[in-house]
Structures are given as C-alpha cells and as structure tokens.
Design a protein around this motif. Sequence first.
Motif: not given
Length: 333
Positions: A183-199
């Motif tokens: 429930a809590q992880i679903g409130n954030f995008r991947c890059a908001e938890l691990i910046s390198s996700c945006s790559l």
Amino acid sequence: MHFRLCGPADGGFLSSRGAGILAVLAALVVGVPTVFGVISGFERTSGGEVAVVRNGGPFDDNKIRQIIPPGSSITWTGMWSQVHRYPAQQRFYTITSDQDAGERAGVDVVTVPSGDGVNMGIEGTVYFSLNLDPATLKAFDDKFGTRKFRSGGSAYYPWEGDEGWSAFLDQIIRPVIENNLRAQIGNFRCAELISSCSLVQNTSSGRQPSLQQFDNNANIAKIQDAVNKSLAQDLKNMLGAEFLTDIHFNLSRVTLPKVVQEAVDQAQAQFAKVSEAQAKVAQARAEAEANKARQEGYNRCPTCAEIEKLKALPQGITVYAPGNAGGIALPTR
C-alpha cells in the motif's frame, strides 16, 4: 514309591504369591507415572520467557491453569500439566537479501510494485513484543497456541521453540507486513525511491531519459513512518486483539529486480560516456575561443606577439634571427 498330594495349604501359598506379584505390578503401574507426574509438576521460567500452563492430567480438562511470569522461582503447576513457553523480551522479524540473516532461509525480499509499475525489492525489520498481560496471554494461547503452523515441510505449535515461533510469524504476521508495504510503496514512483530508475523508463515525449534528482532518503522515511502508523492497527485487527505491542518497522533497503538493475547499470555507463564526450567538446570549444582571443590580441599588438615568442624560446640560446630558418643557435657543451 511315595506320592504327595497338594492340599489346600499349597494352593493358598501359590495364590498369595500371585496376589503379591499383581500388587507390585499395580504399584509400579500407578506409582511410577504418579512419581513422574509429581516430579514434572514443578516448573520455572527464565528471564526471557513467559509460560502458559494448561491442565493435562488423565482426568483433568485442558483449560488454562495459570500464567508463570518471566524469571520465576520453582512453581507447582500440577501433575502432567502442559507448559507453553513464549518469548517475553523484544523480538523481531527480518526480511533481507542476506541469506544468513533473515527469518526465512536463503534470500528473502518482499517484492511490491511502485506507483508506476516497477517491482521494488523491500528489506527491513519489524520489532515487537508479546503482550504479557495475563488475560491477553490466555486469549493468545487459546487462539494460536492450540494450532500448528507449517514451516519447511513440518508443522509446529508457536510455543515449540524458535521453529514454532518463526512458523507462527511467517504465516500470520508476514502477510500483514507485505500488505502494508504494498500500500505504501504504491504511493511513490520508482525514481522517487531510486533516482537511477529514470534512466531506464520510457518518456512520452520520446526524449532520451536523464538522471533526475529526488530526495530518495526522505521518501523512504515517509514510507517507514506510514507503515509504523498503520501496521500496529492492522495487526490488531487481523489477530483479533492487541497481542503484540511496541511495534516498530525499520525499512533498511529498497532495491530493483536484477534485470532492471542491469539495465540501469548499462544506462549509467552510457550516461557517463556521453558526459565524457560533452566535457571534451566543451574543453575544445574553450581552447578554440582562447586561441581566437589570443590571436586578436596579437593582431592589435604585433610587438606583444614578438615578446611572447621570446618568452617561448629555450633557455641559453646565443643567436636568435627571426625569419631565418637557422637563426636559433643553442650553446654547445
């Protein structure tokens, strides 16, 4: 030849000897279990455990007889009573990729999707204590101490040592932890938890993805705080009472699946190469601009150019003739 007939006296002797043997056997049958029951009827607890005692005699019911507090002295619990020992100090449930440190054998990571659909590996530890209130302990033993829980192909009662307690936590507590994390992880995008996700994420504009900067640690702390606020209530609702107290969750690590992490590593390598090439271009442009500015200065001041030439000559020359290819003479040794 003489014959001896057995009379009533002989029959009486054999009968009394048989009765004696039967009496001894009866005493052994009754006495040995009784002695064993008396000896085993004394119990005590260590400082890290509490005990729930149930009646267990052949003519008794199986109801709870008493609670033995932690660190007790020798206590009479009745003959053939059953003692259920539970942990009395703080315990924890660890979820980790370290195969030697988790509650389950091998690598153990909770995998839940982020808000944008990327599976995130979550590692952490839940700290808690068993509620030692006597009435609550009795209710806990009635509800869970009379059931077996499976672990590693075997079934255990929760009071059967570390194996039993771990089996109880794995089947009853683990699902609640996973639901809270999902429930809590679903409130954030991947890059908001691990910046390198945006790559490695696609963009709607079709532009090359770039490394975005997010305050990952602050977002992870928000997830941890949210889990701490909801986990205690969820466990109470699921268990049916506040059997666990002092509940605290520590989120230690957020990771990406192996395939995604490999893609991130490749993207970071390419990103580094692009940055290196851009740096070289910028350096060449700066050098060209410096040379251009220097030449313009020489054009405005020819004498300055000659002075710079003289400064650039090797030390110790004896002859300098501008315009003559052989006009520089170095000293001989």
